[in-house]
Design a protein around this motif. Sequence first.
Motif, PDB file in Angstrom:
ATOM      1  N   LEU A 167       1.128 -33.738   1.734  1.00 26.19           N
ATOM      2  CA  LEU A 167       1.845 -34.983   1.443  1.00 26.19           C
ATOM      3  C   LEU A 167       3.155 -35.026   2.215  1.00 26.19           C
ATOM      4  O   LEU A 167       3.500 -36.047   2.818  1.00 26.19           O
ATOM      5  N   LEU A 187      -2.062 -40.359  -2.872  1.00 26.19           N
ATOM      6  CA  LEU A 187      -1.724 -38.975  -3.217  1.00 26.19           C
ATOM      7  C   LEU A 187      -0.588 -38.879  -4.235  1.00 26.19           C
ATOM      8  O   LEU A 187      -0.176 -37.783  -4.602  1.00 26.19           O
ATOM      9  N   THR A 213      -7.411 -37.216   3.573  1.00 23.18           N
ATOM     10  CA  THR A 213      -6.148 -37.420   4.287  1.00 23.18           C
ATOM     11  C   THR A 213      -6.332 -37.148   5.772  1.00 23.18           C
ATOM     12  O   THR A 213      -5.809 -37.879   6.618  1.00 23.18           O
TER      13      THR A 213
END
Length: 145
Positions: free
Chosen positions: A5, A59, A119
């Motif tokens: 992230l 996320l 991702t």
Amino acid sequence: MADGLSLLETLTDTAIDSALGYEKAAEKATNAGLKGTLTAQASKRRNTVEELNAEIRRLGGEARTNGSTAGAAHRAFTTLADAFGDSNERAAERVEEGEDYIEKKFREALDKDDFTPETRAVVQNAHREISEGEKLTDRLEEQFD
């Protein structure tokens, strides 16, 4: 995947810097064709930012909007540099430099194993768009140099 992230947020900040760079370069360009190309690239990059932000939100993070401090410093330097020389040449040079930087940053991020498969797919799509932009700006720099 907290590291994923954080890296995604950094990449998104860089993509925002890139969109802002295209927009600033389009403002400086006097050639109508160059101005149109830069404006279209800014729009594509804004779409990429939206896709990256959607993944950040998925996320559990907050969407990015401001870009990076380094990007702001680069834009300030670009403004100073624009005072000298042909505005079309400067615009093409600046976006080409920025695209080399962002393409490398995304490529290096993909070389790491910090992303979930979902991702990674989003970052790979962004990298494809950025790679196309990098090739385009290489041609623009040659044309206006």
